[in-house]
Design a protein around this motif. Structure first.
Motif, PDB file in Angstrom:
ATOM      1  N   THR A  42       0.823  -1.221   0.000  1.00  0.00           N
ATOM      2  CA  THR A  42       0.000   0.000   0.000  1.00  0.00           C
ATOM      3  C   THR A  42       0.855   1.269   0.000  1.00  0.00           C
ATOM      4  N   SER A  43       2.037   1.200   0.594  1.00  0.00           N
ATOM      5  CA  SER A  43       2.925   2.370   0.577  1.00  0.00           C
ATOM      6  C   SER A  43       3.356   2.687  -0.846  1.00  0.00           C
ATOM      7  N   ARG A  44       3.737   1.627  -1.565  1.00  0.00           N
ATOM      8  CA  ARG A  44       4.138   1.828  -2.970  1.00  0.00           C
ATOM      9  C   ARG A  44       2.968   2.384  -3.787  1.00  0.00           C
ATOM     10  N   ALA A  45       1.782   1.851  -3.533  1.00  0.00           N
ATOM     11  CA  ALA A  45       0.597   2.302  -4.278  1.00  0.00           C
ATOM     12  C   ALA A  45       0.279   3.767  -3.959  1.00  0.00           C
ATOM     13  N   ALA A  46       0.424   4.148  -2.695  1.00  0.00           N
ATOM     14  CA  ALA A  46       0.140   5.535  -2.299  1.00  0.00           C
ATOM     15  C   ALA A  46       1.113   6.496  -2.978  1.00  0.00           C
ATOM     16  N   LEU A  47       2.361   6.078  -3.055  1.00  0.00           N
ATOM     17  CA  LEU A  47       3.352   6.928  -3.722  1.00  0.00           C
ATOM     18  C   LEU A  47       3.059   7.061  -5.208  1.00  0.00           C
ATOM     19  N   VAL A  48       2.626   5.958  -5.804  1.00  0.00           N
ATOM     20  CA  VAL A  48       2.277   6.007  -7.232  1.00  0.00           C
ATOM     21  C   VAL A  48       1.153   7.020  -7.443  1.00  0.00           C
ATOM     22  N   GLU A  49       0.137   6.969  -6.568  1.00  0.00           N
ATOM     23  CA  GLU A  49      -0.996   7.916  -6.667  1.00  0.00           C
ATOM     24  C   GLU A  49      -0.515   9.352  -6.515  1.00  0.00           C
ATOM     25  N   PHE A  50       0.329   9.542  -5.511  1.00  0.00           N
ATOM     26  CA  PHE A  50       0.826  10.906  -5.237  1.00  0.00           C
ATOM     27  C   PHE A  50       1.613  11.434  -6.431  1.00  0.00           C
ATOM     28  N   ARG A  51       2.466  10.578  -6.981  1.00  0.00           N
ATOM     29  CA  ARG A  51       3.330  11.020  -8.089  1.00  0.00           C
ATOM     30  C   ARG A  51       2.570  11.169  -9.403  1.00  0.00           C
ATOM     31  N   ARG A  52       1.413  10.567  -9.465  1.00  0.00           N
ATOM     32  CA  ARG A  52       0.599  10.671 -10.678  1.00  0.00           C
ATOM     33  C   ARG A  52       0.059  12.098 -10.826  1.00  0.00           C
ATOM     34  N   GLU A  53      -0.033  12.747  -9.696  1.00  0.00           N
ATOM     35  CA  GLU A  53      -0.561  14.111  -9.718  1.00  0.00           C
ATOM     36  C   GLU A  53       0.494  15.095 -10.169  1.00  0.00           C
ATOM     37  N   ALA A  54       0.080  15.993 -11.043  1.00  0.00           N
ATOM     38  CA  ALA A  54       1.019  16.986 -11.554  1.00  0.00           C
ATOM     39  C   ALA A  54       1.379  17.981 -10.451  1.00  0.00           C
ATOM     40  N   THR A  55       2.587  18.477 -10.565  1.00  0.00           N
ATOM     41  CA  THR A  55       3.036  19.455  -9.582  1.00  0.00           C
ATOM     42  C   THR A  55       2.640  20.857 -10.017  1.00  0.00           C
ATOM     43  N   PRO A  56       2.028  21.630  -9.129  1.00  0.00           N
ATOM     44  CA  PRO A  56       1.689  23.012  -9.499  1.00  0.00           C
ATOM     45  C   PRO A  56       2.956  23.816  -9.791  1.00  0.00           C
ATOM     46  N   ARG A  57       2.791  24.792 -10.622  1.00  0.00           N
ATOM     47  CA  ARG A  57       3.934  25.656 -10.963  1.00  0.00           C
ATOM     48  C   ARG A  57       3.707  27.052 -10.413  1.00  0.00           C
ATOM     49  N   PRO A  58       4.782  27.761 -10.149  1.00  0.00           N
ATOM     50  CA  PRO A  58       4.609  29.150  -9.708  1.00  0.00           C
ATOM     51  C   PRO A  58       4.089  30.001 -10.863  1.00  0.00           C
ATOM     52  N   SER A  59       3.472  31.113 -10.554  1.00  0.00           N
ATOM     53  CA  SER A  59       2.958  31.977 -11.621  1.00  0.00           C
ATOM     54  C   SER A  59       4.128  32.602 -12.376  1.00  0.00           C
ATOM     55  N   ARG A  60       3.832  32.991 -13.601  1.00  0.00           N
ATOM     56  CA  ARG A  60       4.864  33.611 -14.431  1.00  0.00           C
ATOM     57  C   ARG A  60       5.376  34.899 -13.779  1.00  0.00           C
ATOM     58  N   LYS A  61       4.436  35.616 -13.149  1.00  0.00           N
ATOM     59  CA  LYS A  61       4.794  36.888 -12.504  1.00  0.00           C
ATOM     60  C   LYS A  61       5.868  36.658 -11.427  1.00  0.00           C
ATOM     61  N   THR A  62       5.670  35.608 -10.647  1.00  0.00           N
ATOM     62  CA  THR A  62       6.631  35.301  -9.579  1.00  0.00           C
ATOM     63  C   THR A  62       7.989  34.923 -10.152  1.00  0.00           C
ATOM     64  N   VAL A  63       7.961  34.103 -11.189  1.00  0.00           N
ATOM     65  CA  VAL A  63       9.220  33.672 -11.811  1.00  0.00           C
ATOM     66  C   VAL A  63       9.960  34.877 -12.393  1.00  0.00           C
ATOM     67  N   GLU A  64       9.208  35.763 -13.037  1.00  0.00           N
ATOM     68  CA  GLU A  64       9.848  36.941 -13.637  1.00  0.00           C
ATOM     69  C   GLU A  64      10.432  37.852 -12.559  1.00  0.00           C
ATOM     70  N   ALA A  65       9.719  37.966 -11.442  1.00  0.00           N
ATOM     71  CA  ALA A  65      10.227  38.795 -10.339  1.00  0.00           C
ATOM     72  C   ALA A  65      11.550  38.234  -9.816  1.00  0.00           C
TER      73      ALA A  65
ATOM     74  N   ARG B 135      -8.110  14.690  -2.864  1.00  0.00           N
ATOM     75  CA  ARG B 135      -7.927  13.723  -1.784  1.00  0.00           C
ATOM     76  C   ARG B 135      -6.499  13.785  -1.230  1.00  0.00           C
ATOM     77  N   ILE B 136      -5.562  13.880  -2.155  1.00  0.00           N
ATOM     78  CA  ILE B 136      -4.146  13.944  -1.726  1.00  0.00           C
ATOM     79  C   ILE B 136      -3.879  15.236  -0.961  1.00  0.00           C
ATOM     80  N   GLU B 137      -4.417  16.333  -1.479  1.00  0.00           N
ATOM     81  CA  GLU B 137      -4.210  17.611  -0.787  1.00  0.00           C
ATOM     82  C   GLU B 137      -4.860  17.575   0.593  1.00  0.00           C
ATOM     83  N   ALA B 138      -6.040  16.933   0.678  1.00  0.00           N
ATOM     84  CA  ALA B 138      -6.722  16.826   1.975  1.00  0.00           C
ATOM     85  C   ALA B 138      -5.895  15.969   2.936  1.00  0.00           C
ATOM     86  N   ALA B 139      -5.306  14.912   2.391  1.00  0.00           N
ATOM     87  CA  ALA B 139      -4.471  14.042   3.234  1.00  0.00           C
ATOM     88  C   ALA B 139      -3.261  14.798   3.750  1.00  0.00           C
TER      89      ALA B 139
END
Lengths: 177, 197
Positions: A42-65, B135-139
């Motif tokens: 289940t730990s491996r599966a949870a990590l797979v789920e977590f990594r499947r999600e895209a990582t948010p990016r900072p706004s362009r304004k912040t990067v330019e600053a 769900r992940i963010e809530a966790a």
């Protein structure tokens, strides 16, 4: 390997940090422990789920600053390196002109040179030059006279000294008179 | 974000250290490359630590400004990503302690630009993706801060558990226990939602 140790090695193994020997022991433990085996799965599966999600990016304004703030401040050497060759030539000409003007300003000057700067006429300059020479000659004469005086003075001193000696001799010989 | 050795004879990209050295010598483009290389991981760490996009943006900016200000003090033997995340972690913890608040990232936040596949997801896939993300963010939001810190540092920074132990002033055993507890929490949340069997 007990369950607690297996749990630690499992965490390391999830990120490829466990040693080969530890991994062998972990596998042996998991083969005989259903609870740990389920945790591992289940730990491996949870990590797979977590990594499947895209990582948010900072706004362009912040990067330019950030990029603006990170602009390197040019050092002095950098500024010179960026100068155009023509600017270097101009700077050299200005530097030479400065040196020449300073040298002319402080060089020892004769009255004729001075006349050129103070707008005296040639006649005035010549007269000043003559007067300068005359003053120099007069000063030389005074020095010679002073030296002569000194010579005369020393001659008188020797004569007085001679007279004093003669007077002493006379006094000494007065008894014979 | 592992550092790669600089190999001029091949097409291998310059290491973080090589880029940072070039930046210290006045190469602004090297900094831009470094920023592009780490921005996603760093922001992912900060937004999940802070649970607040605006705060994460501020922390992101402040982290890089510290990097710029302290550039002369950086030692090459220190791994750049570790140094970067040490600064970010310290700033995030200080700020969250000061604010005494923890918020989750809203999935409806229009500004939350996320990397999507080039061809774009279908509506059903997108809905499912948003539910998983929620769900992940809530966790993460309900996870103990010290557990979340270890989990996010290991996931986003790429530094080892040993390095995290040094960064957080905790023994390696404690760090591994926190990681295990964080995963347990994540598993429970995902299992409760039927996302994991």
């Amino acid at each position: 390997m007990n369950c607690e140790q297996a749990n630690e090695v499992l965490m390391l193994d999830l990120y490829g940090e466990a040693t080969a020997a530890d991994v062998v022991e972990l596998k042996a433990h998991l083969a005989g422990c259903a609870t740990c085996r389920r945790i591992a799965e289940t730990s491996r599966a949870a990590l797979v789920e977590f990594r499947r999600e895209a990582t948010p990016r900072p706004s362009r304004k912040t990067v330019e600053a950030v990029l603006v703030a990170a602009q390197p401040r040019p050092r002095l050497a950098g500024i010179f390196a960026q100068l155009h060759p023509a600017l270097w030539q101009a700077a050299a000409v200005v530097a030479v002109a400065l040196i020449v003007s300073v040298a002319v300003r402080f060089w020892p000057q004769s009255p004729i040179q001075l006349a050129a700067e103070t707008s005296l006429t040639a006649t005035q300059a010549a007269a000043t030059e003559t007067s300068w020479d005359a003053n120099s000659a007069a000063l030389s004469d005074r020095i010679r006279l002073a030296q002569a005086d000194v010579s005369i003075g020393s001659s008188l001193d020797s004569r007085i000294s001679g007279l004093r000696d003669a007077l002493s001799d006379l006094r000494a010989g007065s008894g014979s008179f | 974000m592992p550092d790669q050795p600089l190999s001029p004879a091949s097409n291998v990209e310059p290491s973080d250290d090589a880029l940072f050295e070039r930046y210290r010598n006045g190469d602004a483009a090297a900094f831009e490359t470094l920023l592009a290389r780490h921005q996603s991981a760093l922001f992912g760490f900060l937004i999940r630590m802070a649970g607040d996009r605006a705060l994460a943006e501020d922390l992101f900016q402040e982290t890089w400004l510290r990097v710029v200000r302290e550039a002369r003090r950086y030692r090459a033997e220190q791994k750049f990503s570790r140094w970067l995340f040490t600064i970010a972690n310290r700033l995030a913890i200080d700020e969250l302690r000061r604010r005494k608040r923890w918020r989750t990232v809203s999935v409806d936040d229009e500004e939350a630009a996320v990397e999507l596949p080039a061809n774009g997801p279908s509506a059903a896939v997108e809905t499912e993706r948003r539910q998983t993300l929620s769900r992940i963010e809530a966790a993460l939001a309900t996870m103990q801060p010290s557990l979340r810190q270890v989990f996010l540092l290991r996931e986003h920074s790429g530094v080892s558990f040993k390095e995290i132990a040094a960064m957080t002033d905790a023994p390696l055993g404690t760090v591994l226990w926190r990681m295990s507890a964080a995963l347990k929490h994540l598993r429970k949340e995902l299992e409760a939602d039927g996302m994991m069997e």
